[in-house]
Design a protein around this motif. Sequence first.
Motif, PDB file in Angstrom:
ATOM      1  N   GLY A  68      47.535  30.269 -48.391  1.00 39.71           N
ATOM      2  CA  GLY A  68      48.012  28.949 -48.441  1.00 39.71           C
ATOM      3  C   GLY A  68      48.622  28.718 -46.889  1.00 39.71           C
ATOM      4  N   LEU A  69      48.084  27.373 -46.290  1.00 37.56           N
ATOM      5  CA  LEU A  69      48.483  27.033 -45.015  1.00 37.56           C
ATOM      6  C   LEU A  69      49.741  26.262 -45.105  1.00 37.56           C
ATOM      7  CD1 LEU A  69      44.946  26.399 -43.617  1.00 37.56           C
ATOM      8  CD2 LEU A  69      46.375  28.667 -43.773  1.00 37.56           C
ATOM      9  N   PHE A  70      50.853  26.178 -44.261  1.00 37.59           N
ATOM     10  CA  PHE A  70      51.725  25.415 -44.084  1.00 37.59           C
ATOM     11  C   PHE A  70      51.635  24.631 -42.898  1.00 37.59           C
ATOM     12  CE2 PHE A  70      56.406  25.260 -42.740  1.00 37.59           C
ATOM     13  CZ  PHE A  70      56.706  24.315 -43.647  1.00 37.59           C
ATOM     14  N   LEU A  71      51.353  23.336 -43.071  1.00 43.04           N
ATOM     15  CA  LEU A  71      51.042  22.889 -41.861  1.00 43.04           C
ATOM     16  C   LEU A  71      51.934  21.501 -41.647  1.00 43.04           C
ATOM     17  CD1 LEU A  71      47.174  22.602 -42.432  1.00 43.04           C
ATOM     18  CD2 LEU A  71      48.490  24.465 -41.007  1.00 43.04           C
ATOM     19  N   VAL A  78      58.213  19.686 -47.386  1.00 43.37           N
ATOM     20  CA  VAL A  78      57.236  20.488 -47.843  1.00 43.37           C
ATOM     21  C   VAL A  78      57.642  21.817 -47.618  1.00 43.37           C
ATOM     22  CG1 VAL A  78      54.818  21.186 -47.839  1.00 43.37           C
ATOM     23  CG2 VAL A  78      55.444  18.871 -47.715  1.00 43.37           C
ATOM     24  N   ARG A  79      57.513  22.864 -48.583  1.00 42.26           N
ATOM     25  CA  ARG A  79      57.755  24.099 -48.578  1.00 42.26           C
ATOM     26  C   ARG A  79      56.789  25.332 -49.113  1.00 42.26           C
ATOM     27  NH1 ARG A  79      64.340  24.778 -49.365  1.00 42.26           N
ATOM     28  NH2 ARG A  79      64.011  26.662 -48.064  1.00 42.26           N
ATOM     29  N   LEU A  80      56.527  26.506 -48.624  1.00 37.18           N
ATOM     30  CA  LEU A  80      55.745  27.435 -49.327  1.00 37.18           C
ATOM     31  C   LEU A  80      56.328  28.740 -49.270  1.00 37.18           C
ATOM     32  CD1 LEU A  80      52.725  28.016 -50.005  1.00 37.18           C
ATOM     33  CD2 LEU A  80      52.263  28.446 -47.425  1.00 37.18           C
ATOM     34  N   LEU A 102      53.840  29.965 -53.886  1.00 31.44           N
ATOM     35  CA  LEU A 102      54.273  28.735 -54.590  1.00 31.44           C
ATOM     36  C   LEU A 102      54.363  27.614 -53.491  1.00 31.44           C
ATOM     37  CD1 LEU A 102      55.833  27.329 -56.896  1.00 31.44           C
ATOM     38  CD2 LEU A 102      58.128  28.150 -55.626  1.00 31.44           C
ATOM     39  N   GLY A 103      53.930  26.465 -53.609  1.00 30.00           N
ATOM     40  CA  GLY A 103      54.049  25.387 -52.603  1.00 30.00           C
ATOM     41  C   GLY A 103      54.265  24.146 -53.155  1.00 30.00           C
ATOM     42  N   ILE A 159      59.857  35.438 -49.693  1.00 26.46           N
ATOM     43  CA  ILE A 159      59.851  34.952 -48.312  1.00 26.46           C
ATOM     44  C   ILE A 159      59.166  33.706 -48.206  1.00 26.46           C
ATOM     45  CG2 ILE A 159      59.692  37.126 -47.511  1.00 26.46           C
ATOM     46  CD1 ILE A 159      56.723  36.566 -46.797  1.00 26.46           C
ATOM     47  N   GLU A 160      59.621  32.883 -47.094  1.00 25.81           N
ATOM     48  CA  GLU A 160      59.153  31.520 -47.007  1.00 25.81           C
ATOM     49  C   GLU A 160      58.396  31.493 -45.576  1.00 25.81           C
ATOM     50  OE1 GLU A 160      61.029  26.993 -46.819  1.00 25.81           O
ATOM     51  OE2 GLU A 160      62.272  28.799 -46.628  1.00 25.81           O
TER      52      GLU A 160
END
Length: 246
Positions: A6-9, A128-130, A119-120, A140-141
């Motif tokens: 998962g990429l958190f951009l 937005v969170r992942l 989980l995103g 963890i986040e």
Amino acid sequence: MTYCVGLFLDDGLVMLADTRTNAGVDNISSFAKLQVFSTPGDRMIATMTAGSLAVSQAVMNLIQEGVQDPETGETATIYTVPSMFRAASLVGEAVRQVYRTHGKAMQEHGLSFDVSILLGGQLHGRTVRLFQIYSAGNFIEATGDTPFLQIGEHKYGKPILDRAVTSETNLIDGIKLALISMDSTLRSNLSVGLPMDLLVYRKDHLEGPSLRRITEDDEYFLMLRKRWSEAISEAHRQIPQPDWGF
């Protein structure tokens, strides 16, 4: 085995999962590991799972049917939690509940209670969170300094992400980098396999994500893996030779 990333951009999320759950000479099976829980205009939440299929399916069922908060006694579902943090807490409590129900019996049969979940998503009016949830139910986040999370067979796909992904990476480049990361894993580990499921979510677009199943004859993926292999070969040829007298 599996691989999920998962990429958190800054622009949103890119989530990619393979579908292989068992591998052997004559025993290969596939199950979707990416699930979406979406209410248009209100929330878009997605999960990807690795580890025991029985455990992960039990957890996914529980978060939809309802999990009781051990502190408040209230029952919540993935469709009623008021924030992504509470969604991660809900999934963590579901993992612990499955362990209380099945953990001892699994251990008696020599089975490991192994599950990890990405989980995103986003809820209306929130960011937005992942998250990554572990077998103990803790989590963890992802942050701007650590803009990607992986579960499963992650070591082969991590180097490209370490070198190239930042929170400022746009969604299209994020798609390419996630696919290259997956291709590196596919080439190095037979327990990870096609097809794979891709989710792209643009920040604040609560009408829903874009989804695509990528199969072995997907023209774009075939082109990408060919071009990436050629680019690596060309890059090492272009590096000056060491002046070490060999």
